[in-house]
Design an enzyme around this catalytic site. Structure first.
Site: not given
Ligand code: NDP
Ligand SMILES: O=CC(=O)O
Length: 358
Positions: A165, A240, A308
């Site tokens: 990701t 995502k 993150k």
């Protein structure tokens, strides 16, 4: 990369056969497996692992006309997600070569039959397609484009599939380095956590070279339950990040609800049950709620990765002037949780940041 190289059709047949096995066949197979094991037939004296036994039985049962010759598949990054994903490829009969920064994490996969190479460069050089599952943009760039990185070993006819990701800019940077070698590139971040990775139930959000997407579809189908092709590089990353922005906010909101219910004298376990029966039910609440009420956070999705993702999603939102105040507030909570030393706990530990505020 030719489909000849990948023997994609054969692998696909193998995958779809396994995933479509009817219930009665699955139980018949496990019956056969255990009874054959009990009889200690010669095949099992070779110490075949249970999944290899299952594969043999599946293959003989369907009487495959063609022998499978899987492509050489590389896998870089064997953390919580990478290890089970690579394991599923091995179990499906693929020829897998692994690398991980901390070498000891390769050992369980080597004992399942994986090969090992000491750098991403050597993995990419020796494989037809290389998957990478790294922690964050920095590590994804380093492993792909750094010294001894995959781009140094890859070349025409090969493919690189980054399932980490990351943000779109990172993905485009890696895409540029890989394409400059003549190889193909696909970004393919996954939705789904540790258990879906173990169960081959991930959702792939892909973008990039469509021919590579078609070539690697059989492998995605081994590791996942569905796949989306979203067009240009950056779209998979964006999808995502949007999904995980929603998830991070949902978990923060759920945490507030659990604590509020307790404060007003309700049983938070009953709240979990009520939520699970109504319109706002989500598998995540049912899965994480019971351990959260016990202040337990066994790691499936590390909190540092959720923070993150929120950070990257906020950057994405800023790039198009989209207001995201709820995600921004959630991000602050995850930052507090990180400062409490909870980075490597499950992201549901964000509830501790709210406890600290009381
Ligand atoms: N866990 C989950 O539920 C999900 C995670 N993701 C995403 O998948 C990715 C991987 O997650 P997960 O497996 O949970 O994370 P882990 O922290 O368990 O694994 C991270 C991997 O990245 C490697 N790594 C970290 N830094 C570097 C570096 N500087 N150089 C080389 N390798 C490095 C680690 O190597 P080492 O072993 O040496 O530390 C390890 O292989 C992340 O982007 C995450 O956001 C996506 C969906 C679900
Ligand atoms: O990225 C995490 C997930 O569960 O999906």
């Amino acid at each position: 990369m030719s489909s000849e190289t990948f023997r994609a059709r054969n692998i696909y047949r193998h995958v779809s056969l396994q995933k479509r096995l009817p219930k009665h066949f699955a139980s018949e197979t496990s019956f056969k497996t255990s009874s054959l094991l009990r009889q200690q037939q010669p095949m099992f004296q070779l110490q075949l692992l249970p999944h290899q036994v299952l594969n043999c039985l599946v293959r003989s049962h369907v009487e495959c006309a063609e022998e499978e010759l899987p492509a050489r598949v590389g896998f870089l990054g064997l953390g919580i997600m990478g290890s089970p994903m690579a394991q599923n490829l091995i179990k499906a009969g693929c020829d897998v070569t692994v690398w991980n920064r901390t070498k000891s994490k390769c050992d369980p996969l080597i004992s399942l039959g994986a090969k090992y190479k000491p750098s991403p460069e050597e993995v990419a050089a020796s494989c037809d397609v290389t998957f990478a599952m790294l922690a964050d943009p920095e590590s994804a760039i380093d492993v792909a484009c750094g010294k001894y990185g995959a781009a140094s070993g890859i070349g025409p006819g090969k493919g690189y599939v980054d399932v980490s990701t990351v943000d779109g800019a990172t993905s485009k940077l890696i895409h540029g380095h890989i394409k400059a070698t003549g190889a193909s590139f696909l970004e393919a971040p996954v939705s789904g956590s540790k258990k879906p990775a173990e169960d081959g139930q991930l959702i792939f959000l892909t973008a990039g070279d469509k021919p590579l997407y078609d070539e690697v579809a059989p492998f995605l189908d081994i590791m996942g339950k569905s796949r989306f092709y979203l067009g240009d590089v950056g779209n998979g990353a964006a999808m995502k990040l949007v999904v995980n922005m929603i998830m991070g906010s949902m978990m923060a909101s759920f945490s507030e609800g659990l604590l509020l219910s307790e404060k007003v004298g309700l049983d938070p376990n009953v709240l979990v049950e009520v939520v699970s029966q109504g319109a706002i039910s989500a598998p995540m609440y049912k899965l994480k709620g019971p351990s959260m009420t016990k202040s337990l956070y066994p790691t499936a999705f590390p909190l540092k990765h959720q923070q993150k993702d929120l950070r990257l999603a906020l950057g994405l939102a800023e790039s198009v002037s989209q207001s995201t105040p709820i995600a921004a507030a959630a991000n602050e909570l995850y930052k507090v949780a990180k400062s409490q030393g909870l980075s490597d706990q499950d992201f549901s530990a964000v509830i501790e940041a709210l406890k600290a505020k009381q």
